[in-house]
Design an enzyme around this catalytic site. Sequence first.
Site, PDB file in Angstrom:
ATOM      1  CG  ASN A  11      20.141 -43.186 -67.721  1.00 48.96           C
ATOM      2  OD1 ASN A  11      19.428 -43.773 -68.524  1.00 48.96           O
ATOM      3  ND2 ASN A  11      20.594 -41.977 -67.969  1.00 48.96           N
ATOM      4  CG  ASN A  68      16.689 -37.027 -74.748  1.00 47.36           C
ATOM      5  OD1 ASN A  68      16.616 -38.029 -74.045  1.00 47.36           O
ATOM      6  ND2 ASN A  68      16.363 -37.030 -76.029  1.00 47.36           N
ATOM      7  CB  CYS A  77      13.965 -43.366 -71.255  1.00 48.65           C
ATOM      8  SG  CYS A  77      15.461 -43.545 -70.252  1.00 48.65           S
ATOM      9  N   GLY A  78      14.079 -46.853 -71.039  1.00 46.88           N
ATOM     10  CA  GLY A  78      13.922 -47.985 -70.138  1.00 46.88           C
ATOM     11  C   GLY A  78      14.286 -47.661 -68.704  1.00 46.88           C
ATOM     12  CG  ASN A  79      18.261 -47.157 -67.292  1.00 50.51           C
ATOM     13  OD1 ASN A  79      18.161 -48.227 -66.705  1.00 50.51           O
ATOM     14  ND2 ASN A  79      19.257 -46.900 -68.119  1.00 50.51           N
ATOM     15  CG  HIS A 167      18.337 -48.370 -79.342  1.00 52.53           C
ATOM     16  ND1 HIS A 167      18.928 -47.831 -78.225  1.00 52.53           N
ATOM     17  CD2 HIS A 167      16.994 -48.328 -79.125  1.00 52.53           C
ATOM     18  CE1 HIS A 167      17.983 -47.483 -77.361  1.00 52.53           C
ATOM     19  NE2 HIS A 167      16.809 -47.774 -77.882  1.00 52.53           N
ATOM     20  CG  ASN A 198      19.348 -43.806 -77.970  1.00 49.77           C
ATOM     21  OD1 ASN A 198      19.611 -42.907 -77.184  1.00 49.77           O
ATOM     22  ND2 ASN A 198      18.109 -44.014 -78.410  1.00 49.77           N
ATOM     23  CD  GLU A 216      20.647 -42.613 -72.619  1.00 49.90           C
ATOM     24  OE1 GLU A 216      19.517 -42.191 -72.961  1.00 49.90           O
ATOM     25  OE2 GLU A 216      20.936 -42.915 -71.452  1.00 49.90           O
ATOM     26  NE  ARG A 217      16.858 -40.015 -80.071  1.00 50.93           N
ATOM     27  CZ  ARG A 217      15.633 -40.313 -80.499  1.00 50.93           C
ATOM     28  NH1 ARG A 217      15.337 -40.192 -81.781  1.00 50.93           N
ATOM     29  NH2 ARG A 217      14.718 -40.761 -79.675  1.00 50.93           N
ATOM     30  CB  CYS A 225      20.848 -46.762 -72.581  1.00 54.42           C
ATOM     31  SG  CYS A 225      19.526 -46.509 -73.793  1.00 54.42           S
ATOM     32  N   GLY A 226      18.331 -48.410 -70.692  1.00 55.60           N
ATOM     33  CA  GLY A 226      17.511 -49.617 -70.629  1.00 55.60           C
ATOM     34  C   GLY A 226      17.049 -50.096 -71.992  1.00 55.60           C
TER      35      GLY A 226
END
Length: 367
Positions: A11, A68, A77-79, A167, A198, A216-217, A225-226
């Site tokens: 990602n 995005n 966003c986790g990643n 999510h 998402n 992913e949205r 996706c984290g």
Amino acid sequence: MQFSKYQGLGNDFLILEGRSGQLSPLITDPDPAWVRLLCDRRFGVGADGLILALPADGDADLRMRILNADGTEAEMCGNGVRCLARFLADSDGNSPGTIWSIDTLAGVIRPQLQSDGQLCVDMGPPFLRSEDIPTTLETGPCGCPQGVAVVGDDELEVVAVGMGNPHVVVPVSDLQAIPFDRWGHALERHPLFPAKTNVHFLQVHGPRSLEIRVWERGAGPTLACGTGACATLVAASLLGLCEDSAEVILPGGPLQISWRDQQGPVLMTGPAKAVFDGVLSPDLMSADAAITSPATVEPIHPQSSEASFDCASDCVDTCRQPDNCLRDEAQQKVMDFLQNTSLDSMLNLASESLEQRTRARFERDSR
């Protein structure tokens, strides 16, 4: 303009350094069309998103904005936050154990650099109320919103979880047998999710092993996706499909997710790595999207006024402040810099900065 590209399990993100206030307002609040151009893998640099590292508004170390690939802004966003933390460590030479407080639209997130180079991120507690996600699904027996989503002729059992962004988790028996693109595209825009969502299709391999495919949205299919991995662990745990800690396997690789206390935070541990540093060519920098050089131009700060207004919305038809237009001032500073600085000098500035960051990265890795 200098940028860095980082990836977390495939990602990938473009990161712009602006913690000292050196970015023009035209960059910190970018045109969505420009973001789409940068993230285009054929006509731009190519990425799943753009991350801006900005000065903090409050007590946090810095503020993160993430856009995005379609130009829309994500809450979190986790990643992306792992990639930003890795970028900070590479830039500043931070040692293992360092914790950053990063302000996001989803609240303050705190990643910690581990001794093996991975990042452990306190993602905060999940959102389990329909209005907080948001979704029109009602709370089900598992304690979070769940129900049936109709996609064409298919009826899908779904569970919704918020991690600062929405999510939906869809348990399936075989990830490879589903119409991934059709279901993913439809669920992202499904009426059940007023802010879109998402989408994660889940196959359970065991109580400590989950596998998902990600839509992913605002980006479509991605390798990881984290926040989605965190939401999946929460949903699977509430459904009784897994324990409170598990490996979540994504197309780009695994993340370790734990949710030990159902009133507490979700912890995510995984890698983030530098891909390359670069400088955007003038062709990718429109006249309306330029950067001031921190070495030559002072940061631009909006002047206070009794009647504050938002240029983006209030100056659509005509400039309300023609004698002191912030946009004109920013553009003039950029033009002065471009006219008074040779191309060799610009390249030297970029080269020196890249060399410093590369040296810091090698010194860190050799410790």
